[in-house]
Design an enzyme around this catalytic site. Structure first.
Site, PDB file in Angstrom:
ATOM      1  N   ASP A   1      66.276  25.329  75.067  1.00  0.00           N
ATOM      2  CA  ASP A   1      65.300  24.500  74.359  1.00  0.00           C
ATOM      3  C   ASP A   1      63.881  24.734  74.888  1.00  0.00           C
ATOM      4  O   ASP A   1      63.621  24.579  76.077  1.00  0.00           O
ATOM      5  CB  ASP A   1      65.703  23.035  74.539  1.00  0.00           C
ATOM      6  CG  ASP A   1      65.081  22.119  73.514  1.00  0.00           C
ATOM      7  OD1 ASP A   1      64.034  22.466  72.963  1.00  0.00           O
ATOM      8  OD2 ASP A   1      65.652  21.043  73.272  1.00  0.00           O
TER       9      ASP A   1
ATOM     10  N   GLY B   1      61.686  27.117  65.039  1.00  0.00           N
ATOM     11  CA  GLY B   1      61.113  28.043  64.078  1.00  0.00           C
ATOM     12  C   GLY B   1      59.835  28.712  64.523  1.00  0.00           C
ATOM     13  O   GLY B   1      59.234  29.474  63.753  1.00  0.00           O
TER      14      GLY B   1
ATOM     15  N   ASP C   1      63.156  19.012  64.736  1.00  0.00           N
ATOM     16  CA  ASP C   1      64.377  18.220  64.851  1.00  0.00           C
ATOM     17  C   ASP C   1      64.718  17.438  63.587  1.00  0.00           C
ATOM     18  O   ASP C   1      63.836  16.913  62.905  1.00  0.00           O
ATOM     19  CB  ASP C   1      64.240  17.210  65.993  1.00  0.00           C
ATOM     20  CG  ASP C   1      64.260  17.863  67.358  1.00  0.00           C
ATOM     21  OD1 ASP C   1      64.604  19.050  67.446  1.00  0.00           O
ATOM     22  OD2 ASP C   1      63.925  17.172  68.340  1.00  0.00           O
TER      23      ASP C   1
END
Length: 393
Positions: A145, A197, A218
């Site tokens: 992440d 993205g 999200d």
């Protein structure tokens, strides 16, 4: 999970899929992730319970095999740089062994930054060390992440104002570094890029050994957010296929924020998109409706079809959408969507999708064959409703 705004995106092209990716994720990954329901409260006991429920409810046998621990499992690093889990996760290898004993796979979470989204220890400067640790624990899936790495990106962009790609190059290098570290362990670990993205990862993710990459910010448990994400995937089908998948984020089915029709829309759209299916609900409190949506065999078969093709929009008219997905055996999946606030008729011309002489049609959510149809197929959909069809000769 994300708690900040990322930089604007630009395209950076990179190589081709790494050897072994296709075998590792020949079809979109399926499983469960702790974040959407438990967030930062997740414990070892919660994850073991989820593994138990995946077996007892039939989710495992339906194809949901990954049990993924998201953020906040981390503790502190010792003098040698080894990262230890916190007190909520006393023994990660034992947890992985328990998950494996259930015929399931073990997933974990980290960040290329110094900190994760939840401000726990990330993997910056410890990539090889962490990758080896994951392999020793028996990890099968890593969600990586972006989070605090944005600070590094802003810094390098400020240092190189004449290079508009400086920040994105740094990010891609960081994701490549962990990809190489995972490969070096010799253990097949599915690599999931979670970077919202940024810099169009569908163009460079395969070259880093990634098996899936987030295409959007999200999701949350609302109809508006879900359809904004889902319908934004138009045009990305050519970038997905066996071993490398576009990821519009996890499923919210069963978390209570949407109606049954809205959750059917959610599932219909995700399977048309050949999206990874990662449930995010409390499996111990699933209703029969939740189970029937998440474990619908026809819907899952569309997502997991061996042809490995992502679907795309056929046409849009106001609040009505029709999407199609090529399936093996010359069949086609059709998703018909009503985004309006009233009941509406939605139609699809079978000739337009390759069946000018008619076809056999099955309604997925009604669970029945509609027989042979020719010409235009029509259905009345409730507000925010969907029809999911399988069409074939």
């Amino acid at each position: 999970m994300r708690i900040f705004t990322v930089l604007s995106t630009t395209v950076l092209l990179c190589g081709v899929a790494a050897f072994g990716q296709t075998k590792l994720a020949a079809t979109p990954p399926m499983g469960w992730n702790s974040w959407n329901h438990f967030a930062g409260r997740v414990t070892d006991a919660d994850v073991r319970s989820a593994a138990d429920m995946m077996v007892s409810t039939g989710m495992r046998d339906a194809g949901y095999v990954y049990v993924n621990v998201d953020d906040t499992w981390q503790g502190e690093r010792d003098a040698q740089g080894v990262l230890h889990p916190n007190k909520r996760f006393p023994d990660m290898k034992a947890l992985g062994d328990y998950i494996h004993s259930k015929g399931l796979k073990f997933g974990i979470y980290s960040s290329p930054g110094a900190k994760t989204c939840g401000k726990y220890a990330g993997s910056l400067d410890h990539e090889a060390q962490d990758a080896k640790m994951y392999a020793d624990w028996g990890v099968d899936f890593l969600k990586y992440d972006l989070c605090s790495f944005e600070d590094n990106m802003k810094k390098v962009q400020a240092e190189h104002p004449d290079d508009p790609e400086a920040a994105n190059k740094l990010m891609i290098a960081a994701y490549r570094k962990m990809g190489d570290a995972l490969k070096a362990t010799g253990r097949p670990i599915l690599y999931s890029l979670c970077q919202y993205g940024v810099a169009q990862p569908w163009t460079w993710g395969p070259g880093l050994g990634a098996n899936m990459w987030r295409t959007t910010d999200d999701i949350d448990d609302t109809y508006g957010r879900m359809i904004a994400i889902g319908f934004s995937q138009a045009g990305l089908a050519k970038y997905a296929g066996p071993g490398h998948w576009n990821d519009p984020d996890m499923l919210e089915v069963g978390n209570g924020g949407m109606t049954t029709d809205e959750y059917k829309t959610h599932m219909s759209l995700w399977v048309i998109l050949a999206a990874p299916l990662l449930a995010g609900n409390d499996l111990s409190k699933m209703s029969e409706v939740d189970k029937n949506i998440l474990m619908n065999k026809d819907a899952i078969a569309i997502d997991q079809d061996v042809l490995g093709r992502q679907g795309d929009r056929l046409f849009q008219s106001g609040d009505l959408d029709v999407w199609t997905k090529p399936l093996s055996g010359g069949r086609v999946a059709v998703g018909m969507f009503n985004r309006s606030w009233s009941n509406r008729e939605v139609t699809v011309d079978l000739a337009q999708i390759g069946f000018k002489d008619g076809a056999n049609v099955r309604d997925v959510w009604k669970g029945k064959d509609l027989g042979r149809r020719t010409g235009v197929v029509r259905d009345w959909l409730p507000k925010h409703g969907a029809t999911l069809l399988i069409v074939g000769k």
